[in-house]
Write a protein that holds these residues in place. Structure first.
Motif, short mmCIF file in Angstrom:
data_model
loop_
_atom_site.label_atom_id
_atom_site.label_comp_id
_atom_site.label_asym_id
_atom_site.label_seq_id
_atom_site.Cartn_x
_atom_site.Cartn_y
_atom_site.Cartn_z
N MET A 279 53.54 17.71 30.35
CA MET A 279 54.10 19.03 30.65
C MET A 279 52.95 20.02 30.89
N ALA A 280 53.05 20.81 31.95
CA ALA A 280 52.01 21.78 32.25
C ALA A 280 51.99 22.89 31.22
N SER A 281 50.79 23.39 30.93
CA SER A 281 50.66 24.47 29.96
C SER A 281 51.22 25.76 30.55
N GLU A 282 51.78 26.59 29.67
CA GLU A 282 52.29 27.89 30.09
C GLU A 282 51.14 28.77 30.57
N ILE A 283 51.32 29.43 31.70
CA ILE A 283 50.31 30.34 32.24
C ILE A 283 50.52 31.71 31.60
N LEU A 284 49.52 32.18 30.86
CA LEU A 284 49.61 33.47 30.19
C LEU A 284 49.10 34.61 31.07
N VAL A 285 48.08 34.32 31.88
CA VAL A 285 47.46 35.34 32.73
C VAL A 285 47.37 34.79 34.15
N LYS A 286 47.72 35.63 35.11
CA LYS A 286 47.59 35.21 36.51
C LYS A 286 47.16 36.42 37.35
N GLY A 287 46.11 36.23 38.12
CA GLY A 287 45.65 37.26 39.04
C GLY A 287 45.72 36.73 40.46
N THR A 288 46.34 37.48 41.36
CA THR A 288 46.45 37.05 42.76
C THR A 288 46.01 38.19 43.68
N HIS A 289 45.10 37.86 44.59
CA HIS A 289 44.60 38.81 45.60
C HIS A 289 44.13 40.12 44.96
N VAL A 290 43.42 40.00 43.84
CA VAL A 290 43.04 41.19 43.07
C VAL A 290 41.84 41.90 43.69
N GLY A 291 42.02 43.18 43.95
CA GLY A 291 40.93 44.01 44.44
C GLY A 291 40.74 45.20 43.52
N PHE A 292 39.48 45.54 43.28
CA PHE A 292 39.18 46.70 42.43
C PHE A 292 37.82 47.26 42.81
N SER A 293 37.73 48.57 42.91
CA SER A 293 36.47 49.23 43.28
C SER A 293 36.16 50.36 42.32
N ARG A 294 34.87 50.64 42.20
CA ARG A 294 34.41 51.84 41.48
C ARG A 294 33.63 52.68 42.49
N GLY A 295 34.26 53.76 42.94
CA GLY A 295 33.64 54.55 43.99
C GLY A 295 33.53 53.70 45.25
N ARG B 284 31.61 51.05 45.41
CA ARG B 284 31.19 49.68 45.05
C ARG B 284 32.41 48.80 44.81
N ILE B 285 32.48 47.70 45.53
CA ILE B 285 33.57 46.74 45.35
C ILE B 285 33.25 45.82 44.17
N VAL B 286 34.11 45.82 43.16
CA VAL B 286 33.93 44.94 42.01
C VAL B 286 34.62 43.61 42.25
N PHE B 287 35.88 43.66 42.69
CA PHE B 287 36.62 42.44 43.04
C PHE B 287 37.28 42.62 44.40
N ASP B 288 37.29 41.53 45.16
CA ASP B 288 37.87 41.55 46.50
C ASP B 288 38.64 40.25 46.70
N ASN B 289 39.96 40.34 46.60
CA ASN B 289 40.83 39.18 46.80
C ASN B 289 40.57 38.07 45.77
N ALA B 290 40.29 38.48 44.53
CA ALA B 290 40.00 37.51 43.47
C ALA B 290 41.28 36.88 42.93
N ALA B 291 41.16 35.65 42.43
CA ALA B 291 42.30 34.93 41.85
C ALA B 291 41.83 34.23 40.58
N PHE B 292 42.72 34.17 39.58
CA PHE B 292 42.37 33.53 38.31
C PHE B 292 43.63 33.25 37.50
N GLU B 293 43.51 32.30 36.56
CA GLU B 293 44.60 31.96 35.65
C GLU B 293 44.05 31.60 34.28
N VAL B 294 44.82 31.91 33.25
CA VAL B 294 44.53 31.45 31.89
C VAL B 294 45.80 30.83 31.33
#
Length: 246
Positions: A1-17, A19-29
């Motif tokens: 049985m697959a483990s339950e996914i607690l965290v999922k990030g899809t197409h995540v973008g984030f900038s500070r001013g 400066r691009i910190v994340f651009d289309n990032a993806a992740f799972e926990v």
């Protein structure tokens, strides 16, 4: 049985001013997973944790935690999520170590009696008992770091985000932390742990992320060759050299 996914990030973008910190990032926990997070200063490690616990909102894409938009988690999900940032900054200086830990245990949903028992247990695990009744403002940095860790873990959350948890600790403190993470008490707890010591992370993690150039690169011990040629990735390769793959 697959483990339950607690965290999922899809197409995540984030900038500070500008400066691009994340651009289309993806992740799972997944539930129970231990993820080591490595990357250069300014590569987004702390920002990523803030996005996951909902303190920051991505400019683009979506981050979900326990199936909810991270920034809109309900109280139950927030109690199942614990964030450790900067250690001592999360503590009340006039309260004792014991009072700080027990207070956060009750904030995490424990009853008064449950919080007392859980506080005693984790203070013993992290060797805090001997200074338990000393005010935080009278303790050393290493002591405060232990108390901050106890505060983050005392209510046994399902997801823990630890940003450089052993900074300022002596060798004994680091070992106590590693023993606690490996103990039965926290066996089912998912953790995302950042740090600059890749070798230390390999002692407690089974998966790894490298943050660089706006991306979160996932890696497991058997996929190291897929990591890009980055200093943090090289450090991780060297740390895992000779470790038996699982």
């Amino acid at each position: 049985m697959a483990s339950e996914i607690l965290v999922k990030g899809t197409h995540v973008g984030f900038s500070r001013g500008s400066r691009i910190v994340f651009d289309n990032a993806a992740f799972e926990v997944s539930a129970g997973q231990r993820v080591g997070l490595v990357g250069a200063n300014g590569s987004g490690k702390t920002t990523l944790m803030r996005l996951i616990c909902g303190l920051l909102e991505p400019a683009t894409g979506l981050v979900t935690t326990f199936g909810q938009r991270a920034s809109r988690m309900n109280l139950e999900s927030r109690r199942k999520t614990s964030l450790f940032l900067g250690g001592e900054a999360s503590l009340y200086g006039r309260l004792t170590a014991r009072e700080n830990i027990q207070y956060f245990a009750q904030l995490g949903g424990m009853s008064r009696s449950e919080s007392r028992n859980a506080t005693r247990s984790i203070m013993s695990a992290l060797d805090i008992t001997w200074f338990a009744d000393k005010a935080i403002r009278e303790t050393s940095r290493g002591m405060r770091q232990r108390v901050a860790l106890a505060r983050a873990l005392v209510h046994q959350p399902e997801l823990v985000l630890l940003d450089e948890p052993t900074t300022g600790m002596d060798v004994e403190g680091v070992q106590l932390f590693q023993d606690l993470v490996a103990s039965e008490v926290l066996r089912g707890t998912a953790m995302l742990i950042s740090g600059h010591n890749a070798l230390e992370l390999t002692e407690i993690c089974d998966n790894y992320w490298v943050t660089s150039n706006g991306t979160v690169y996932p890696a497991m011990r058997h996929t190291l060759d897929l990591l890009p040629n980055l200093p943090a990735a090289d450090a991780l390769r060297q740390a895992l050299c000779g470790v038996r793959f699982v």
